[in-house]
Motif scaffolding. Sequence first.
Motif, PDB file in Angstrom:
ATOM      1  N   ALA A 170      12.446 -37.478 -27.531  1.00 34.71           N
ATOM      2  CA  ALA A 170      12.186 -36.583 -28.823  1.00 34.71           C
ATOM      3  C   ALA A 170      10.489 -36.643 -29.018  1.00 34.71           C
ATOM      4  O   ALA A 170       9.531 -35.795 -28.956  1.00 34.71           O
ATOM      5  CB  ALA A 170      12.477 -36.734 -30.812  1.00 34.71           C
ATOM      6  N   PRO A 221       6.636 -41.571 -36.762  1.00 36.89           N
ATOM      7  CA  PRO A 221       6.696 -40.369 -38.289  1.00 36.89           C
ATOM      8  C   PRO A 221       7.653 -40.750 -38.796  1.00 36.89           C
ATOM      9  O   PRO A 221       6.967 -39.904 -39.736  1.00 36.89           O
ATOM     10  CB  PRO A 221       6.366 -38.751 -37.164  1.00 36.89           C
ATOM     11  CG  PRO A 221       6.989 -39.640 -35.894  1.00 36.89           C
ATOM     12  CD  PRO A 221       6.934 -40.986 -35.406  1.00 36.89           C
ATOM     13  N   LEU A 222       8.965 -41.022 -39.342  1.00 41.88           N
ATOM     14  CA  LEU A 222       9.295 -41.112 -40.387  1.00 41.88           C
ATOM     15  C   LEU A 222       9.658 -42.646 -40.731  1.00 41.88           C
ATOM     16  O   LEU A 222      10.506 -42.520 -42.067  1.00 41.88           O
ATOM     17  CB  LEU A 222      10.979 -40.875 -39.565  1.00 41.88           C
ATOM     18  CG  LEU A 222      11.513 -38.466 -39.271  1.00 41.88           C
ATOM     19  CD1 LEU A 222      12.373 -38.657 -38.832  1.00 41.88           C
ATOM     20  CD2 LEU A 222      10.925 -38.038 -40.275  1.00 41.88           C
ATOM     21  N   ASP A 275       1.851 -38.399 -43.493  1.00 43.58           N
ATOM     22  CA  ASP A 275       1.860 -36.718 -42.351  1.00 43.58           C
ATOM     23  C   ASP A 275       0.836 -35.446 -42.387  1.00 43.58           C
ATOM     24  O   ASP A 275       0.848 -35.064 -40.786  1.00 43.58           O
ATOM     25  CB  ASP A 275       3.452 -35.577 -42.825  1.00 43.58           C
ATOM     26  CG  ASP A 275       3.118 -35.204 -44.393  1.00 43.58           C
ATOM     27  OD1 ASP A 275       2.705 -35.529 -44.761  1.00 43.58           O
ATOM     28  OD2 ASP A 275       3.584 -34.463 -44.522  1.00 43.58           O
ATOM     29  N   ARG A 276       0.084 -35.962 -43.268  1.00 43.30           N
ATOM     30  CA  ARG A 276      -1.062 -35.072 -43.276  1.00 43.30           C
ATOM     31  C   ARG A 276      -2.480 -36.303 -41.989  1.00 43.30           C
ATOM     32  O   ARG A 276      -3.098 -36.536 -42.645  1.00 43.30           O
ATOM     33  CB  ARG A 276      -1.791 -34.383 -44.149  1.00 43.30           C
ATOM     34  CG  ARG A 276      -0.668 -34.613 -45.167  1.00 43.30           C
ATOM     35  CD  ARG A 276      -1.398 -33.680 -46.568  1.00 43.30           C
ATOM     36  NE  ARG A 276      -2.036 -32.212 -45.639  1.00 43.30           N
ATOM     37  CZ  ARG A 276      -1.484 -31.291 -45.326  1.00 43.30           C
ATOM     38  NH1 ARG A 276      -0.069 -30.870 -45.398  1.00 43.30           N
ATOM     39  NH2 ARG A 276      -2.142 -30.488 -44.874  1.00 43.30           N
ATOM     40  N   HIS A 282       8.599 -29.850 -32.006  1.00 44.36           N
ATOM     41  CA  HIS A 282       8.815 -29.766 -33.128  1.00 44.36           C
ATOM     42  C   HIS A 282       7.900 -29.522 -34.562  1.00 44.36           C
ATOM     43  O   HIS A 282       6.578 -30.115 -33.886  1.00 44.36           O
ATOM     44  CB  HIS A 282       9.094 -31.671 -32.899  1.00 44.36           C
ATOM     45  CG  HIS A 282       8.951 -32.822 -33.403  1.00 44.36           C
ATOM     46  ND1 HIS A 282       9.801 -33.123 -34.550  1.00 44.36           N
ATOM     47  CD2 HIS A 282       7.771 -33.710 -34.358  1.00 44.36           C
ATOM     48  CE1 HIS A 282       9.384 -33.925 -35.579  1.00 44.36           C
ATOM     49  NE2 HIS A 282       7.848 -34.033 -34.825  1.00 44.36           N
ATOM     50  N   GLU A 283       8.378 -29.734 -34.847  1.00 39.67           N
ATOM     51  CA  GLU A 283       7.498 -28.347 -36.693  1.00 39.67           C
ATOM     52  C   GLU A 283       7.259 -29.495 -37.000  1.00 39.67           C
ATOM     53  O   GLU A 283       6.282 -30.103 -38.304  1.00 39.67           O
ATOM     54  CB  GLU A 283       7.591 -27.311 -37.096  1.00 39.67           C
ATOM     55  CG  GLU A 283       7.638 -26.777 -36.023  1.00 39.67           C
ATOM     56  CD  GLU A 283       9.721 -26.125 -36.236  1.00 39.67           C
ATOM     57  OE1 GLU A 283      10.494 -26.909 -35.995  1.00 39.67           O
ATOM     58  OE2 GLU A 283       9.686 -24.663 -35.199  1.00 39.67           O
ATOM     59  N   GLY A 284       7.188 -30.634 -37.656  1.00 37.62           N
ATOM     60  CA  GLY A 284       7.914 -31.914 -38.125  1.00 37.62           C
ATOM     61  C   GLY A 284       8.833 -31.234 -39.357  1.00 37.62           C
ATOM     62  O   GLY A 284       8.730 -31.839 -40.628  1.00 37.62           O
ATOM     63  N   THR A 285       9.913 -30.638 -39.257  1.00 33.18           N
ATOM     64  CA  THR A 285      10.810 -30.537 -40.643  1.00 33.18           C
ATOM     65  C   THR A 285      11.272 -31.489 -41.453  1.00 33.18           C
ATOM     66  O   THR A 285      11.494 -30.946 -42.373  1.00 33.18           O
ATOM     67  CB  THR A 285      11.796 -29.653 -39.530  1.00 33.18           C
ATOM     68  OG1 THR A 285      11.466 -29.057 -38.968  1.00 33.18           O
ATOM     69  CG2 THR A 285      12.520 -28.975 -40.838  1.00 33.18           C
ATOM     70  N   LYS A 290      10.337 -34.575 -41.845  1.00 31.52           N
ATOM     71  CA  LYS A 290       9.030 -34.932 -43.092  1.00 31.52           C
ATOM     72  C   LYS A 290       8.992 -34.110 -43.937  1.00 31.52           C
ATOM     73  O   LYS A 290       8.410 -33.885 -45.146  1.00 31.52           O
ATOM     74  CB  LYS A 290       7.760 -35.637 -41.516  1.00 31.52           C
ATOM     75  CG  LYS A 290       6.780 -36.305 -42.730  1.00 31.52           C
ATOM     76  CD  LYS A 290       7.802 -38.006 -42.567  1.00 31.52           C
ATOM     77  CE  LYS A 290       6.383 -38.611 -43.306  1.00 31.52           C
ATOM     78  NZ  LYS A 290       6.834 -40.063 -43.080  1.00 31.52           N
ATOM     79  N   ARG A 291       8.706 -32.665 -43.071  1.00 33.41           N
ATOM     80  CA  ARG A 291       8.485 -31.738 -44.480  1.00 33.41           C
ATOM     81  C   ARG A 291       9.174 -31.639 -45.561  1.00 33.41           C
ATOM     82  O   ARG A 291       8.766 -31.347 -46.916  1.00 33.41           O
ATOM     83  CB  ARG A 291       8.506 -30.585 -43.634  1.00 33.41           C
ATOM     84  CG  ARG A 291       7.836 -29.542 -44.939  1.00 33.41           C
ATOM     85  CD  ARG A 291       6.157 -29.392 -44.260  1.00 33.41           C
ATOM     86  NE  ARG A 291       5.640 -28.288 -44.881  1.00 33.41           N
ATOM     87  CZ  ARG A 291       4.671 -28.445 -45.357  1.00 33.41           C
ATOM     88  NH1 ARG A 291       3.546 -29.513 -45.675  1.00 33.41           N
ATOM     89  NH2 ARG A 291       3.613 -27.586 -46.270  1.00 33.41           N
TER      90      ARG A 291
END
Lengths: 523, 305
Positions: free
Chosen positions: A125, A136-137, A143-144, A203-206, A208-209
């Motif tokens: 990924a 990241p998870l 996340d910012r 990969h939009e970071g969904t 985590k979002r």
Amino acid sequence: MTAARDVLRDRLALETLAELRPGEFVAEVPLSGLPETADRAMAAGLRLASLFGSDEGPGGGFAVHHLWAATGPPGFVRVWAPVARDAPRFPSIAAKYPVANWFEREIMDYFGLVPEGHPNRSRVALHDDWPENVWPLRKDFDDRQVVPRVGGQSRPYRPVIGEGVFHVPVGPVHAGIIEPGHFRFGVAGEPILYLQVRLFYAHEGTEKRFERLPWRHGLFLAESISGDTSVGHALAFAHAIERLVGVEPPPRARHLRVVLLELERVYNHVADIAGIATDVAFTVPAARAQILREGLVTMQERLFGSRLLRGTIALGGVKCDLTLGRRREILLDLEGLQREFDDLVTLLIDSGNFTDRVDGTGILPNQVARDFGVVGLAGRASGLDLDLRRDQPHDAYSGLHFVVPLEEGGDVRARFMMRAREVELSLVILRHVLEDMPEGRVRSALPDALPPSSSALGWAEGWRGECLHWVQTDGEGRLRRVKVTDPSFKNWQGLAHAVPGNILPDFPVINKSFNLSYSGNDL
Amino acid sequence: MFRILSKSLKTGVVTKADPFESRPPLGFPVIDFARCTACEECAHACPTGAIALAAPAADRRQLSLSYAACIQCRECVAACPEQVVASGRDVEVAAYTREQLTQTASFDLDGMGRARFTHMEAQAGPGLEESAARLRERIRGLLGRSLHVREVDAGSCNGCELEITATTNPVFDLERFGIHFVASPRHADLLLVTGPVTRNMEIALRRTYEAAPEPRVVVAVGACGCSGGIFGEGTYASIGGVDRVVPVDVYVPGCPPRPQAILNGLLVAMGVREARLNPKAPAASPEPAVTPSPARPRARGVDEG
């Protein structure tokens, strides 16, 4: 209900197996017990529907979850094992069960847990320019932030050596209007020797979002997981939340949800038939299919205010209703569609130019589809008889009786025929549901807060295949983890195995016949 | 062959002579700021932060509504206790800057803490006409009536791609406007970019932009392409709007924008149509089946003033 639990408990030898809710079972095992349970599950005919990690946050460790789907008795079984923070690894099952391949590497990329015994422990990924030891998870990852790029190439492409053999790189910006991804073909002239697929450009970071948004707003994010599956993913998310709070949508809403999900299936299948016809340069039926698709989405806009059915699913029900007059309007429209659609399919399969291009092209053998856990219409086109609408019915499907179409060929023609037959089935289902709509409310009220420290699974058979959402809350009832499994994630590996042996000019039509989501895969 | 010909003859022409004649039942929200009490309910309901309330001073409030981030979910319409938020019916919105897509209203607080509308803030940056003139100046004569477009998906959910593809179907048939999708940025006058631009597509987008010959025009499509949308801006994975990576000439908001709105945006970029911003109030036409909330009555037309 307990009978089902007892059967599964005995088959999987899981003493602690509990039934969280109807159709949803859970058991904790020690880490070392995961492969053993996997062996039993596979031997008992269960299939791996998802495999994911989670981070319990400060003070807690990680967890690895195997999600199994059983058909007799039907149910999802989540077998999970805790992972200590100071020993971030888990036993891999990918060498035996290739369906786990990407899933386990994804856990490695996003959580930094090492899949021990995995035959290929390279990233799947994260791209090469992502630094080491940043996950990241994990909960301690904010996340910012902008993560710096690093140089070097950690994953060189598999080389081709010899006279007249070479690489053809394609993407991530393609020649057509499609999503970003990179295909690396090893070719000998026109014939393809192998295909390597590198994704995650979208990969939009969904996931985590989801953890940052208020849980009610998660529904809108779910609608944007894959733009063509707004209803499928919104339903899967809504089901998870509804199961979490113990609220059932009213009967009328359950029927309307079936209408929405089947309309989504029909418009996508018709559009894909246009795409397949375009990719074999058969422009007349392509244009005809495009006209049909446009008619469908225009009808959807007229009825629901959104061409792509955005904003129609609510947590606890639906945001729309259909009067008797509106329902008759749809039935009339669908009657016209059916006639045109039959003509269109006949036009295509009666044409030697068309069958010449699709027969025997891009074969996904049944065993390969099974090994990689391919689902949905691509799986059914290779003889995998799976459909959650029948196997684990959600919404009003439990009251419907229908035969799921199945094809054996596994080639482009089989996937084309699946679409044609599924549209037919959808029209039958739509007619039935529209004519037999229960009266009453369309939305149940939800409590103000989610229960703390709990979890639930939601599922829906979207047009491409099963959409799964596993939702977990933290001690304050906020979303701690949302694991989204789009059918594309499993099917991409299947696609990569359907391509070798074909010629490069046939790749577009093979790709289109699967029509997998990049965004749903990359999240 | 005979069957194909006879079918085509029977079907006739399906292309809409005026693609812009149909109005969607539900478009961008319209706030009647004069009757608004700045209670912030709409801002809380908004999943993308398109509506936001700020407090520049203790006794002042500013409510802003940005179409750049709006996904037309209509939660604000349902949430407004005063029923001053309505769905507009005009969604062929296009602008030349992100600021042009934002309206900001100022309110004074009285002693009881009640907000009273005072004025609309002047929009930052150039106005529509000025921007249009600048763009015309830059592309003067070079594009003529022919436009070659390269589409770039810089990380979208594929909703925008579905609608961009729809512009080429026989009903909209954008080629009759001289607009043609091409396979390479080297052949393109214009990049039609959807977003949010992800970290993993940033370099590819930059390179695609550099590969297009001057004067290259960029049109950002969708709420995500205009602002990052539901995925946000400045996260580890989503850089956000297209203008964070390459200069943008025209913004086409919406989630996703209808094919008509995308076509409109392309014609604006060619200088054939004028950009428009203000959606009209809901017209007295049949209500769509969507009800924003089962509990509350629908907001009525509010933009007459």
